[in-house]
Scaffold this motif. Structure first.
Motif, PDB file in Angstrom:
ATOM      1  N   GLY A   1      34.268  33.216  43.183  1.00 23.65           N
ATOM      2  CA  GLY A   1      35.440  32.917  42.370  1.00 23.65           C
ATOM      3  C   GLY A   1      35.854  34.080  41.476  1.00 23.65           C
ATOM      4  N   MET A   2      35.258  35.246  41.685  1.00 20.85           N
ATOM      5  CA  MET A   2      35.640  36.418  40.886  1.00 20.85           C
ATOM      6  C   MET A   2      37.007  36.910  41.332  1.00 20.85           C
ATOM      7  SD  MET A   2      32.236  38.761  40.292  1.00 20.85           S
ATOM      8  CE  MET A   2      31.731  38.907  41.991  1.00 20.85           C
ATOM      9  N   SER A   3      37.619  37.733  40.492  1.00 24.37           N
ATOM     10  CA  SER A   3      38.919  38.307  40.839  1.00 24.37           C
ATOM     11  C   SER A   3      38.750  39.255  42.018  1.00 24.37           C
ATOM     12  CB  SER A   3      39.502  39.065  39.648  1.00 24.37           C
ATOM     13  OG  SER A   3      38.769  40.253  39.414  1.00 24.37           O
ATOM     14  N   LEU A   4      39.852  39.514  42.716  1.00 23.00           N
ATOM     15  CA  LEU A   4      39.818  40.404  43.873  1.00 23.00           C
ATOM     16  C   LEU A   4      39.353  41.794  43.461  1.00 23.00           C
ATOM     17  CD1 LEU A   4      40.370  41.074  46.830  1.00 23.00           C
ATOM     18  CD2 LEU A   4      42.768  41.460  46.221  1.00 23.00           C
ATOM     19  N   ASN A   5      39.884  42.325  42.374  1.00 22.79           N
ATOM     20  CA  ASN A   5      39.502  43.673  41.954  1.00 22.79           C
ATOM     21  C   ASN A   5      38.029  43.764  41.589  1.00 22.79           C
ATOM     22  OD1 ASN A   5      41.921  44.912  42.449  1.00 22.79           O
ATOM     23  ND2 ASN A   5      42.676  44.685  40.370  1.00 22.79           N
ATOM     24  N   LYS A   6      37.506  42.767  40.871  1.00 23.48           N
ATOM     25  CA  LYS A   6      36.095  42.791  40.481  1.00 23.48           C
ATOM     26  C   LYS A   6      35.217  42.701  41.722  1.00 23.48           C
ATOM     27  CE  LYS A   6      33.440  43.349  37.110  1.00 23.48           C
ATOM     28  NZ  LYS A   6      33.350  44.739  36.701  1.00 23.48           N
ATOM     29  N   THR A   7      35.596  41.844  42.652  1.00 26.89           N
ATOM     30  CA  THR A   7      34.836  41.693  43.890  1.00 26.89           C
ATOM     31  C   THR A   7      34.873  42.991  44.689  1.00 26.89           C
ATOM     32  OG1 THR A   7      35.484  39.358  43.912  1.00 26.89           O
ATOM     33  CG2 THR A   7      34.523  40.235  45.925  1.00 26.89           C
ATOM     34  N   ALA A   8      36.050  43.606  44.798  1.00 37.49           N
ATOM     35  CA  ALA A   8      36.196  44.857  45.543  1.00 37.49           C
ATOM     36  C   ALA A   8      35.347  45.955  44.911  1.00 37.49           C
ATOM     37  CB  ALA A   8      37.663  45.275  45.590  1.00 37.49           C
ATOM     38  N   GLU A   9      35.321  46.000  43.591  1.00 43.37           N
ATOM     39  CA  GLU A   9      34.519  47.015  42.894  1.00 43.37           C
ATOM     40  C   GLU A   9      33.038  46.878  43.274  1.00 43.37           C
ATOM     41  OE1 GLU A   9      33.634  48.544  38.329  1.00 43.37           O
ATOM     42  OE2 GLU A   9      34.627  46.612  38.643  1.00 43.37           O
TER      43      GLU A   9
END
Length: 195
Positions: free
Chosen positions: A70-78
């Motif tokens: 459920g994390m944001s896309l940017n945080k997950t991508a990082e």
């Protein structure tokens, strides 16, 4: 499935990747842009991204982790790019023993889950500390307010006692004056014989 071969490795177009991930092409582009934002690079031909099997695996990890945590896309991508970079570094120095792609993905997801859980725990601890600090501050304010109320109550009691004492003194003086007046009247009555 449409695919082009540019070298020995198989390449896929955005719509092919979208079909394999079960998402829209626009979502694949958003995922790709987010990964690029953190330093991951895709090969391009005619200013369009082309995807290798390893890119597909990374996009699958991104999609799975984002849905699962459920994390944001940017945080997950990082996190995905960071882990990918670490794995590439480990593979370059031959410190990683050969494991299957599935085991590697499961291990990565477990690591992501651990990081997410640790980050969540840290946030909860910080939040609890703020709440405790706020409760302590409120407790101190209430104690100070209680002390002020007690002081005011004592002051009012003292003022009440002083007022009661003044009223008693006044009543006593009034009774004395009335007695004296009554005594003077009776002398004049005796002298002049009036009733």
């Amino acid at each position: 499935m449409n695919s082009d071969t540019y070298t020995m490795e198989k390449y896929y177009k955005t719509k092919d990747i979208a079909e394999m991930l079960g998402v829209e092409s626009v979502t694949v582009r958003k995922y790709s842009q987010s990964l690029e934002q953190f330093g991951y690079t895709f090969e391009k031909q005619k200013d369009r991204r082309v995807y290798k099997t390893s890119d597909l695996a990374l996009l699958q990890q991104l999609k799975y982790m984002k849905e699962r945590t459920g994390m944001s896309l940017n945080k997950t991508a990082e996190i995905v790019v960071m882990k990918h970079s670490e794995q590439k570094s480990d593979q370059a120095t031959n410190t990683v023993s050969p494991i299957s792609q599935e085991q590697q993905e499961n291990g990565n997801l477990m690591q992501y889950d651990k990081q997410y859980i640790n980050r969540s725990i840290s946030l909860i601890i910080e939040q609890n500390e703020r709440i405790l600090s706020e409760l302590e501050r409120e407790k101190k304010e209430k104690e100070e307010l209680h002390e002020e109320i007690l002081k005011l109550h004592e002051k009012l009691n003292k003022q009440h006692e002083e007022q009661t004492e003044r009223i008693d003194t006044f009543n006593q003086r009034f009774e004395q004056v009335m007695e004296e007046k009554k005594g003077k009247e009776s002398i004049w009555k005796k002298i002049f014989g009036r009733n």
